[in-house]
Design an enzyme around this catalytic site. Structure first.
Site, PDB file in Angstrom:
ATOM      1  N   MET A 257      -4.684 -67.134  63.919  1.00  0.00           N
ATOM      2  CA  MET A 257      -5.609 -66.357  63.113  1.00  0.00           C
ATOM      3  C   MET A 257      -4.830 -65.554  62.082  1.00  0.00           C
ATOM      4  O   MET A 257      -3.761 -65.029  62.381  1.00  0.00           O
ATOM      5  CB  MET A 257      -6.379 -65.401  63.997  1.00  0.00           C
ATOM      6  N   SER A 258      -5.385 -65.452  60.899  1.00  0.00           N
ATOM      7  CA  SER A 258      -4.663 -64.812  59.798  1.00  0.00           C
ATOM      8  C   SER A 258      -4.352 -63.343  60.110  1.00  0.00           C
ATOM      9  O   SER A 258      -5.109 -62.664  60.781  1.00  0.00           O
ATOM     10  CB  SER A 258      -5.515 -64.908  58.539  1.00  0.00           C
ATOM     11  N   LYS A 259      -3.232 -62.889  59.590  1.00  0.00           N
ATOM     12  CA  LYS A 259      -2.869 -61.473  59.704  1.00  0.00           C
ATOM     13  C   LYS A 259      -3.428 -60.696  58.523  1.00  0.00           C
ATOM     14  O   LYS A 259      -3.348 -59.483  58.477  1.00  0.00           O
ATOM     15  CB  LYS A 259      -1.340 -61.315  59.718  1.00  0.00           C
ATOM     16  N   ARG A 260      -3.949 -61.415  57.542  1.00  0.00           N
ATOM     17  CA  ARG A 260      -4.466 -60.762  56.336  1.00  0.00           C
ATOM     18  C   ARG A 260      -5.939 -61.089  56.177  1.00  0.00           C
ATOM     19  O   ARG A 260      -6.423 -62.086  56.688  1.00  0.00           O
ATOM     20  CB  ARG A 260      -3.730 -61.275  55.094  1.00  0.00           C
ATOM     21  N   PHE A 273      -9.210 -56.852  60.383  1.00  0.00           N
ATOM     22  CA  PHE A 273      -8.790 -55.530  60.846  1.00  0.00           C
ATOM     23  C   PHE A 273      -9.974 -54.798  61.450  1.00  0.00           C
ATOM     24  O   PHE A 273     -11.087 -54.860  60.917  1.00  0.00           O
ATOM     25  CB  PHE A 273      -8.214 -54.699  59.689  1.00  0.00           C
TER      26      PHE A 273
END
Ligand code: GLU
Length: 493
Positions: A257-260, A273
């Site tokens: 899964m993307s960190k951004r 987030f």
């Protein structure tokens, strides 16, 4: 699950290096559920020893995020506790004691190699067909000489002496036994040259001193397990039960899964987030429910579970080793479900800050009337400002006057309908019980179908065809607004 013999003490141990990611929230949640299930303690520890990656805002994001999700911690920053301090940079003296112990026992050694030498050594190792990394040059330095050089102030790190041959066998409560050939392992740095420990030393020492019974953490730490196991062994400590939670894959199921935060092709943000989920109006009930199902299940079919049910049912046995795939649709579905479960008063209170933030000056009293009409039509609280903008705005956003024309009708019909409705709405009692028969009567008097009557009125007051039930909507908007908007619609025709 069999009840653990010791009191359950688990910790969520984030490094404040950036925004609070939902992957971290899932780790926190599994610890929280596990602690509450066994009436144990849920501890929050801030692992801030990597000062180069430290972000001052990150701790605030974390604490707020946990609070929003309702995961109250028993010990940690703000909560206190008898095992503190709970911030690692406030514990540096403690780690130095344990570094000294390992040096004395000959389980660790000082390394005086410069960064340039380390880089060259790593290249050389690779050139000879080995693993990149440290060639252990300082491992066999004479201890007296090593102590003398340190006393003379020579810069050095402290490295752990890993066994060179054989295997390190570890046990993970979710994955079972895992074997690591020691020849692949490194003499990892435990203490940097500035006297600050690396994650590994601080983490193991703290888990021991804080009497952590179970370590539930992200799967990226599996590769650190052999080092941690050897550290526990060197100290003569029994390690906590170790459990590495499954990886979270991106919605395509390909890759992490993307960190951004990215945007979908339609321009929608794809939040990752915790604070973005909060800002978009995901309810904590839905987030908790959704995150719990990311790698855990109760019985392969039950999806909707309250916090109490999750606490009651959670067990490590039903945590999957296989990666879990992130699914925005499923989260939206759960969020819509929890929104519809709210009483209309509770929904109104939760919607108020979202609608105000979108720029509408709305009072609670009015919101109490509008909220139930929006309840079926929104997936996230932030959708209300758009879905129900006509309730909150003084002026409708521009719409195409063709929308006012009823099916199988024309502009003249729309005008007749609106003029008749205007007359009726001037005098009728403005309640949905009175409005409905009055407008139905108008349709009959004009010789049009009810649909042909209602559509122009709906579009005139809402600015669009897809809107909540007409009579409740009229009642909520009130006479003055409805008449004004009908006049504007007639003018448009
Ligand atoms: N500080 C580590 C992290 O940010 C904690 C890993 C662990 O739980 O041991 O993920």
């Amino acid at each position: 699950m069999t009840t653990p013999a010791k009191q359950v003490r688990v910790r969520y141990a984030p490094s404040p290096t950036g925004d609070f990611h939902v992957g971290g929230a899932r780790t926190a949640l599994f610890n929280y559920l596990f602690a509450r299930h066994f009436n144990g303690k849920f501890i929050l520890r801030i692992e801030d020893t990597d000062q180069s990656r430290y972000k001052p805002e990150a701790v605030g994001w974390l604490l707020n995020g946990l609070q929003y999700l309702g995961m109250d911690w028993d010990e940690g920053p703000e909560a206190g506790g008898e095992f503190g301090p709970y911030v690692q940079t406030e514990r540096l003296e403690i780690y130095r004691r344990y570094r000294d112990q390992l040096l004395e026992q000959g389980r660790a050694y000082r390394c005086f190699c410069t960064p340039e030498r380390l880089e060259a050594a790593s290249k050389e190792q690779q050139r000879r067909g080995g693993n990149p990394g440290y060639d252990r040059l300082c491992r066999d330095l004479d201890t007296a000489e090593s102590a003398r050089r340190a006393a003379a102030g020579e810069r050095h790190t402290v490295r752990f002496k890993m066994p060179i041959d054989g295997e390190t066998v570890v046990y993970d409560a979710i994955r079972g036994e895992i074997r690591f050939p020691n020849s692949n392992l490194q003499d990892t740095v435990l203490m940097k040259s500035d006297g600050i420990p690396t994650y590994h030393l601080a983490n193991v020492v703290d888990d021991r001193l804080m009497e952590i019974s179970h370590v539930l953490r992200g799967d990226e730490w599996v590769s650190s397990l052999p080092l941690h196991a050897r550290l526990y062994e060197a100290f003569g400590w029994t390690p906590p039960v170790m459990a590495h939670l499954p990886l979270i894959l991106n919605p395509a199921g390909k890759g992490k899964m993307s960190k951004r935060e990215d945007r979908a092709p339609d321009g929608r943000v794809l939040p990752v987030f915790v604070r973005t989920f909060e800002e978009l109006g995901y309810l904590p009930e839905a987030m908790i429910n959704y995150l719990a199902l990311l790698g855990w299940s109760f019985d392969d079919k039950t999806e909707i579970m309250s916090r109490e049910e999750l606490i009651e049912r959670f067990s490590l046995e039903r945590v999957n080793a296989a990666p879990a795939v992130w699914n925005y649709d499923k989260l939206d579905h759960l969020n819509g479900y929890y929104i519809r479960q709210l009483s209309s008063d509770a929904l109104a209170e939760r919607l108020l800050p979202f609608v105000r933030r979108a720029g509408f000056a709305v009072e609670l009293e009015y919101m109490l009337k509008a909220a139930p009409l929006l309840q079926e039509r929104i997936t996230r609280l932030s959708d209300a400002a758009k879905a129900g903008g006509f309730f909150f705005a003084d002026e409708l956003p521009p719409y195409d006057s063709a929308e006012l024309i009823p099916q199988k009708g024309d502009a003249a019909m729309a005008r007749r309908v609106l003029e008749r409705a205007r007359q009726t709405l001037t005098s009728v009692d403005f309640s949905r019980e009175a409005l409905e028969p009055a407008l139905r009567g108008d349709a009959e008097a004009l010789g049009v179908k009810t649909g042909q009557m209602f559509q122009p009125v709906r579009v005139a007051v809402c600015g669009k065809k897809a809107a909540p039930p007409l009579f409740e909507t009229l009642e909520t908007l009130g006479r003055e607004t409805c008449l004004k908007r009908i006049d504007q619609a007639v003018a448009k025709l």
